[in-house]
Design a protein around this motif. Sequence first.
Motif, PDB file in Angstrom:
ATOM      1  N   ALA A 223       8.719  -0.638  -8.690  1.00 27.36           N
ATOM      2  CA  ALA A 223       9.659  -1.699  -8.319  1.00 27.36           C
ATOM      3  C   ALA A 223      10.513  -1.303  -7.128  1.00 27.36           C
ATOM      4  O   ALA A 223      10.897  -2.165  -6.314  1.00 27.36           O
ATOM      5  CB  ALA A 223      10.549  -2.035  -9.516  1.00 27.36           C
ATOM      6  N   LYS A 224      10.780  -0.016  -6.978  1.00 30.00           N
ATOM      7  CA  LYS A 224      11.648   0.442  -5.898  1.00 30.00           C
ATOM      8  C   LYS A 224      10.874   0.777  -4.627  1.00 30.00           C
ATOM      9  O   LYS A 224      11.307   0.422  -3.516  1.00 30.00           O
ATOM     10  CB  LYS A 224      12.433   1.672  -6.360  1.00 30.00           C
ATOM     11  CG  LYS A 224      13.514   2.115  -5.373  1.00 30.00           C
ATOM     12  CD  LYS A 224      14.349   3.235  -5.969  1.00 30.00           C
ATOM     13  CE  LYS A 224      15.479   3.640  -5.020  1.00 30.00           C
ATOM     14  NZ  LYS A 224      16.315   4.729  -5.595  1.00 30.00           N
ATOM     15  N   ASN A 225       9.731   1.451  -4.786  1.00 27.51           N
ATOM     16  CA  ASN A 225       8.990   1.932  -3.628  1.00 27.51           C
ATOM     17  C   ASN A 225       7.735   1.116  -3.313  1.00 27.51           C
ATOM     18  O   ASN A 225       7.100   1.343  -2.279  1.00 27.51           O
ATOM     19  CB  ASN A 225       8.581   3.398  -3.850  1.00 27.51           C
ATOM     20  CG  ASN A 225       9.791   4.287  -4.072  1.00 27.51           C
ATOM     21  OD1 ASN A 225      10.808   4.153  -3.383  1.00 27.51           O
ATOM     22  ND2 ASN A 225       9.708   5.190  -5.042  1.00 27.51           N
ATOM     23  N   GLY A 226       7.395   0.201  -4.203  1.00 29.42           N
ATOM     24  CA  GLY A 226       6.224  -0.639  -3.959  1.00 29.42           C
ATOM     25  C   GLY A 226       4.915   0.075  -4.250  1.00 29.42           C
ATOM     26  O   GLY A 226       4.857   1.290  -4.398  1.00 29.42           O
ATOM     27  N   ARG A 227       3.840  -0.725  -4.303  1.00 25.07           N
ATOM     28  CA  ARG A 227       2.496  -0.183  -4.482  1.00 25.07           C
ATOM     29  C   ARG A 227       1.472  -1.247  -4.125  1.00 25.07           C
ATOM     30  O   ARG A 227       1.598  -2.405  -4.528  1.00 25.07           O
ATOM     31  CB  ARG A 227       2.269   0.283  -5.921  1.00 25.07           C
ATOM     32  CG  ARG A 227       0.922   1.007  -6.110  1.00 25.07           C
ATOM     33  CD  ARG A 227       0.772   1.570  -7.503  1.00 25.07           C
ATOM     34  NE  ARG A 227       0.566   0.506  -8.492  1.00 25.07           N
ATOM     35  CZ  ARG A 227       0.308   0.748  -9.783  1.00 25.07           C
ATOM     36  NH1 ARG A 227       0.268   1.999 -10.225  1.00 25.07           N
ATOM     37  NH2 ARG A 227       0.135  -0.258 -10.619  1.00 25.07           N
ATOM     38  N   GLY A 228       0.447  -0.860  -3.364  1.00 25.49           N
ATOM     39  CA  GLY A 228      -0.578  -1.809  -2.964  1.00 25.49           C
ATOM     40  C   GLY A 228      -0.013  -2.912  -2.078  1.00 25.49           C
ATOM     41  O   GLY A 228       0.617  -2.643  -1.048  1.00 25.49           O
ATOM     42  N   ALA A 229      -0.232  -4.158  -2.478  1.00 24.31           N
ATOM     43  CA  ALA A 229       0.250  -5.296  -1.688  1.00 24.31           C
ATOM     44  C   ALA A 229       1.743  -5.536  -1.862  1.00 24.31           C
ATOM     45  O   ALA A 229       2.342  -6.317  -1.119  1.00 24.31           O
ATOM     46  CB  ALA A 229      -0.521  -6.562  -2.075  1.00 24.31           C
ATOM     47  N   MET A 230       2.355  -4.849  -2.827  1.00 18.74           N
ATOM     48  CA  MET A 230       3.792  -5.020  -3.066  1.00 18.74           C
ATOM     49  C   MET A 230       4.578  -4.083  -2.162  1.00 18.74           C
ATOM     50  O   MET A 230       4.457  -2.859  -2.264  1.00 18.74           O
ATOM     51  CB  MET A 230       4.119  -4.726  -4.535  1.00 18.74           C
ATOM     52  CG  MET A 230       5.591  -4.834  -4.863  1.00 18.74           C
ATOM     53  SD  MET A 230       5.917  -4.489  -6.610  1.00 18.74           S
ATOM     54  CE  MET A 230       7.703  -4.526  -6.630  1.00 18.74           C
ATOM     55  N   PRO A 231       5.407  -4.616  -1.260  1.00 21.11           N
ATOM     56  CA  PRO A 231       6.165  -3.757  -0.345  1.00 21.11           C
ATOM     57  C   PRO A 231       7.354  -3.104  -1.040  1.00 21.11           C
ATOM     58  O   PRO A 231       7.766  -3.503  -2.131  1.00 21.11           O
ATOM     59  CB  PRO A 231       6.627  -4.728   0.740  1.00 21.11           C
ATOM     60  CG  PRO A 231       6.725  -6.040   0.039  1.00 21.11           C
ATOM     61  CD  PRO A 231       5.633  -6.042  -0.995  1.00 21.11           C
ATOM     62  N   ALA A 232       7.881  -2.095  -0.411  1.00 24.57           N
ATOM     63  CA  ALA A 232       9.063  -1.404  -0.940  1.00 24.57           C
ATOM     64  C   ALA A 232      10.328  -2.186  -0.612  1.00 24.57           C
ATOM     65  O   ALA A 232      10.365  -2.992   0.319  1.00 24.57           O
ATOM     66  CB  ALA A 232       9.144  -0.003  -0.356  1.00 24.57           C
ATOM     67  N   GLY A 233      11.368  -1.933  -1.396  1.00 28.12           N
ATOM     68  CA  GLY A 233      12.671  -2.518  -1.115  1.00 28.12           C
ATOM     69  C   GLY A 233      12.883  -3.915  -1.638  1.00 28.12           C
ATOM     70  O   GLY A 233      13.869  -4.569  -1.273  1.00 28.12           O
ATOM     71  N   ILE A 234      11.978  -4.412  -2.505  1.00 24.03           N
ATOM     72  CA  ILE A 234      12.170  -5.758  -3.051  1.00 24.03           C
ATOM     73  C   ILE A 234      13.306  -5.769  -4.069  1.00 24.03           C
ATOM     74  O   ILE A 234      14.120  -6.704  -4.096  1.00 24.03           O
ATOM     75  CB  ILE A 234      10.859  -6.263  -3.684  1.00 24.03           C
ATOM     76  CG1 ILE A 234       9.822  -6.517  -2.597  1.00 24.03           C
ATOM     77  CG2 ILE A 234      11.099  -7.543  -4.483  1.00 24.03           C
ATOM     78  CD1 ILE A 234       8.516  -7.073  -3.100  1.00 24.03           C
TER      79      ILE A 234
END
Length: 255
Positions: A223-234
Motif C-alpha cells: 500500500a505504501k510502496n506499490g507493486r506491479g501496476a499499482m504506483p507508490a504513494g497512493i
Amino acid sequence: MHRGKGMKFVGDSRIPAERKPNIPKDYSEYPGKTEAFWPNFLLKEWMVGAVFLIGYLCLTVAHPSPLERVADPTDTGYIPLPDWYFLFLYQLLKYTYASGPYNVIGAFIIPGLAFGGLFLAPFIDRGPERRPTKRPFATGFMLLALASIVFLTWESVVTHDWEAAKAQGEIKKEAEIDKTAEGYKIYQDNGCIACHGDTLTGGGANPSLVDTGLKPEEIADIAKNGRGAMPAGIFKGSDEELKKMAEYIAGLEAK
C-alpha cells in the motif's frame, strides 16, 4: 328461339363417374416405401431423436457451461465475448469501416445486405439446374458467404486475449465486509475503493484483496510502496492508519 337453345352442360372432372370404396392403396405399389407413416415411420423417427437428445443431455452434464462472476455494470474494463456462432459479426465490428462512427454499417447494413441476398437468392436464380457448376450465381454467393464467416471467425479467435478474458470473468472470492470497521473507513478515505471496489474484490487488472494470504506487514508495504501496476504513494494516511487498514485486509477470509 327454342327453349334451352345454346345451353351446355359442363361436368366437374374432380368428381369420378364411378364411385370407389375409400380403401388405401397397397404399399407394395411403391418400391422402397412399403411402411406406413403412422405409427411405424414416426416411431422410428422418435426413437432416433430420443437417442440424440439423451446424448446431448449427457454431454451437458459431463461438460457444463463455464460460469463467470456476477455481471458488474460499474466495471467498464470488462469486454464481453459472444458465442462462437456470432464471432464473425463481433470481428466485423472491430474494423475501421464498421465501427465507431460507422457502427451502423457493420451492425446493420453489411449483415442486412448479406442475409437479404440469401433471402433473394431463390428468386434471382430460378434455373432448373441442380448441379453447382450450372448455377454460378448461387454457388458463388454461398462460397463467398461461407469463406467470409470462416475467415472472420478465425480472426476473432486468434486475436482475442483469452488470458485477459479469463481473468475478467473469474469468480472472485468474497468475504463479509464490515463497512463500519475503522480499517474499512481508512481504506475508503484513501481512495483504495476506486480500484478494488467496495467489496475489495477488485475488477479487471485490479486484484482482489480478499483472502490474499499476505501478512499485515506485506500489505502495508504494498500500500505504501506499490507493486506491479499499482504506483507508490497512493496511501496518504499515517503509519497508524496504515497498520489498521493492513490488519483489516489481512483478516478478510473468503466464505
